[in-house]
Structures are given as structure tokens and as C-alpha cells.
Design a protein around this motif. Structure first.
Motif, PDB file in Angstrom:
ATOM      1  N   LEU A 162       0.843  -1.195   0.000  1.00 39.01           N
ATOM      2  CA  LEU A 162       0.000   0.000   0.000  1.00 39.01           C
ATOM      3  C   LEU A 162       0.878   1.244   0.000  1.00 39.01           C
ATOM      4  CD1 LEU A 162      -2.481  -1.203   2.766  1.00 39.01           C
ATOM      5  CD2 LEU A 162      -2.918  -1.165   0.302  1.00 39.01           C
ATOM      6  N   SER A 163       0.562   2.180  -0.876  1.00 35.08           N
ATOM      7  CA  SER A 163       1.317   3.433  -0.950  1.00 35.08           C
ATOM      8  C   SER A 163       0.871   4.384   0.146  1.00 35.08           C
ATOM      9  CB  SER A 163       1.124   4.094  -2.318  1.00 35.08           C
ATOM     10  OG  SER A 163       1.662   3.291  -3.347  1.00 35.08           O
ATOM     11  N   TRP A 180       7.840  -1.949   6.148  1.00 35.43           N
ATOM     12  CA  TRP A 180       7.563  -0.622   5.616  1.00 35.43           C
ATOM     13  C   TRP A 180       8.867   0.051   5.224  1.00 35.43           C
ATOM     14  CZ3 TRP A 180       6.483  -2.056  10.670  1.00 35.43           C
ATOM     15  CH2 TRP A 180       7.249  -1.463  11.680  1.00 35.43           C
ATOM     16  N   SER A 181       8.760   1.044   4.352  1.00 34.72           N
ATOM     17  CA  SER A 181       9.931   1.687   3.782  1.00 34.72           C
ATOM     18  C   SER A 181      10.559   2.675   4.760  1.00 34.72           C
ATOM     19  CB  SER A 181       9.544   2.409   2.488  1.00 34.72           C
ATOM     20  OG  SER A 181       8.523   3.368   2.738  1.00 34.72           O
ATOM     21  N   PHE A 210       0.499   4.962   9.467  1.00 33.69           N
ATOM     22  CA  PHE A 210       1.668   5.386   8.702  1.00 33.69           C
ATOM     23  C   PHE A 210       1.357   6.681   7.966  1.00 33.69           C
ATOM     24  CE2 PHE A 210       2.128   0.847   9.232  1.00 33.69           C
ATOM     25  CZ  PHE A 210       3.488   0.674   9.497  1.00 33.69           C
ATOM     26  N   GLU A 211       2.180   7.691   8.185  1.00 29.36           N
ATOM     27  CA  GLU A 211       2.032   8.975   7.506  1.00 29.36           C
ATOM     28  C   GLU A 211       3.358   9.346   6.857  1.00 29.36           C
ATOM     29  OE1 GLU A 211      -0.973  11.890   9.617  1.00 29.36           O
ATOM     30  OE2 GLU A 211       0.457  11.137  11.095  1.00 29.36           O
ATOM     31  N   GLY A 212       3.264  10.048   5.726  1.00 24.80           N
ATOM     32  CA  GLY A 212       4.478  10.496   5.051  1.00 24.80           C
ATOM     33  C   GLY A 212       4.492  10.059   3.606  1.00 24.80           C
ATOM     34  N   ASP A 213       5.645   9.605   3.152  1.00 28.86           N
ATOM     35  CA  ASP A 213       5.825   9.220   1.756  1.00 28.86           C
ATOM     36  C   ASP A 213       6.582   7.901   1.705  1.00 28.86           C
ATOM     37  OD1 ASP A 213       5.965   9.143  -0.961  1.00 28.86           O
ATOM     38  OD2 ASP A 213       7.330  10.839  -1.189  1.00 28.86           O
ATOM     39  N   GLY A 214       5.922   6.825   1.271  1.00 32.74           N
ATOM     40  CA  GLY A 214       6.574   5.517   1.239  1.00 32.74           C
ATOM     41  C   GLY A 214       5.568   4.422   0.960  1.00 32.74           C
ATOM     42  N   PHE A 215       5.814   3.240   1.532  1.00 32.66           N
ATOM     43  CA  PHE A 215       4.909   2.115   1.304  1.00 32.66           C
ATOM     44  C   PHE A 215       4.913   1.190   2.518  1.00 32.66           C
ATOM     45  CE2 PHE A 215       9.042   0.788  -0.330  1.00 32.66           C
ATOM     46  CZ  PHE A 215       9.220  -0.456   0.260  1.00 32.66           C
ATOM     47  N   VAL A 216       3.841   0.416   2.630  1.00 30.29           N
ATOM     48  CA  VAL A 216       3.681  -0.567   3.694  1.00 30.29           C
ATOM     49  C   VAL A 216       3.290  -1.897   3.055  1.00 30.29           C
ATOM     50  CG1 VAL A 216       2.462  -1.178   5.825  1.00 30.29           C
ATOM     51  CG2 VAL A 216       2.890   1.219   5.283  1.00 30.29           C
TER      52      VAL A 216
END
Length: 225
Positions: A162-163, A180-181, A210-216
Motif C-alpha cells: 500500500l502506498s 515498511w519503507s 503510517f504517515e508520510g511518503d513511502g509504502f507498507v
């Protein structure tokens, strides 16, 4: 077809040759490592090997005093073993699906239960999850991996990625969260109310946010204990 002759069974299940890479998949659920040195793996993950390979439990001071104290006083950090030698090593974890990831100098945090193995070139450290320790029995054991090299993770069935974007946070069940990234730091979101205390809640009273910019990466099944 549910029954086979011995010859048919061997033909159906025998090793189909080596993976294209020295750290690669023999099948969806078995990792094969063509060992010429050493590799770190989850304790108990070895199912077979050929050649001359020795296995050694991670020593208390193998990775320094600081990491030893994290493992001892936070119940963080699963048992690792180091396989050393030359040969072919086969690793698996309770029939879970295996995925091999090339870090490419990026950072990935993995739930310790879902980390199968990683190459010795990968840098790693234990991620302390202090907030969740008071909410869930035993807390969570996570390892942060970074640098160059391959990492093998396991999931129950097909994983889902998930983005996460600044305008779209992602919430997950902690027991279904695989990895997660780098750059993402989860917060623990609770949904405890009168109905939860009466045992009528959904059972999802604790979530990772999860908040911000990345992926889980999440999985559709998980341990129930």
C-alpha cells in the motif's frame, strides 16, 4: 491426481535446478542460498543443505553491546543463526511465501517474525517499539535493514503493498504488517471505547498509522497467538 508412483512423485517434486542468483527462490516457499561465506537467517529456518556448512547461534556480543542490551531488556530481536561454509542452503518458515528483495541502498523495516534471511553485506539494527509494548502482549519485534544486499521476507499468502502519501495515511493491523519503507515511522492508533471493554468491539482496537511518503507491506494471514 492424488496418488503417484515413486517415479512420478520424484519427477513432480524434485529440485528443478538452481535459481538464477546465489540468493534466490527454489520455489515460492523455499529460499536457496548458494553459500560461499556466510549468511544470516532466522533460527530454525534451515530445512536442508548440501556441502560443508556450519550453523552457529547469534552470540550475545556478535553485533555489539548496545544491540545486546536492546535484545535483553526490551524482548526485542528474534534469534538469528549464522550459516558459514560452502554449499547450497535451503531455508523456509512454516510454508509461508518467500519474497527476495534487493535493498539497493534503501532502508526497510521488517517485522521480525517475517524476516527469513539476509546477506552479510546488509546493515541491520533492532527497532524499538516502546509505545506498542504497553498495548500488546510482548510488543513488536522489528529489524531495520539498509545498504546493499538481498533480504528474504515471508508472508502468509500473497503480500499487498500500500502506498503512503502525505495526504493519504495508511492504517494496518500490527499482526498483519510485514514491512515498511525507510522514512516512515508508525504511530499506534487506538480505538478503545465502552463496547470494546464489553468485548463487543471489532477486535481491531489497536492499529498502526503510517504517515508520510513511502509504502507498507501487509499480508492476508497472520499468527493468532
Amino acid at each position: 491426481m492424488s496418488s503417484y508412483s515413486i517415479e512420478q512423485f520424484i519427477e513432480r517434486t524434485e529440485r528443478k535446478g538452481r535459481p538464477e542468483e546465489a540468493f534466490g527462490l527454489q520455489s515460492d516457499r523455499i529460499l536457496e542460498v548458494e553459500l560461499a561465506g556466510d549468511v544470516w537467517a532466522k533460527m530454525g529456518a534451515m530445512i536442508s543443505y548440501t556441502g560443508e556448512i556450519k550453523f552457529e547461534r547469534e552470540r550475545a556480543l556478535e553485533h555489539g553491546v548496545e544491540r545486546m542490551f536492546k535484545k535483553t531488556f526490551t524482548s526485542e530481536g528474534g534469534e538469528l543463526m549464522k550459516a558459514t561454509g560452502r554449499g547450497n542452503l535451503f531455508l523456509a518458515d512454516q510454508g509461508k511465501r518467500v519474497t527476495v528483495l534487493e535493498l539497493g541502498n534503501r532502508q526497510l523495516t521488517v517485522n521480525g517474525n517475517d524476516l527469513l534471511a539476509f546477506e552479510p553485506t546488509v546493515e541491520w539494527d533492532i527497532e524499538l517499539m516502546r509505545k506498542v509494548a504497553g498495548m500488546m502482549s510482548g510488543g513488536l519485534f522489528n529489524i531495520t535493514l539498509k545498504g546493499e544486499g538481498k533480504v528474504a521476507i515471508t508472508t502468509y499468502f500473497e503480500p499487498l503493498t500500500l502506498s503512503v502519501t502525505p495526504d493519504k495515511p495508511v492504517y494496518t493491523d500490527p499482526t498483519a504488517t510485514v514491512a515498511w519503507s525507510g522514512g516512515l515511522t508508525p504511530e499506534f492508533h487506538t480505538d478503545i471505547n465502552y463496547r470494546t471493554f464489553l468485548g463487543r468491539g471489532s477486535g481491531e482496537s489497536i492499529q498502526m498509522k503510517f504517515e508520510g511518503d513511502g509504502f507498507v507491506i501487509v499480508q492476508p494471514g497472520f499468527e493468532t497467538e
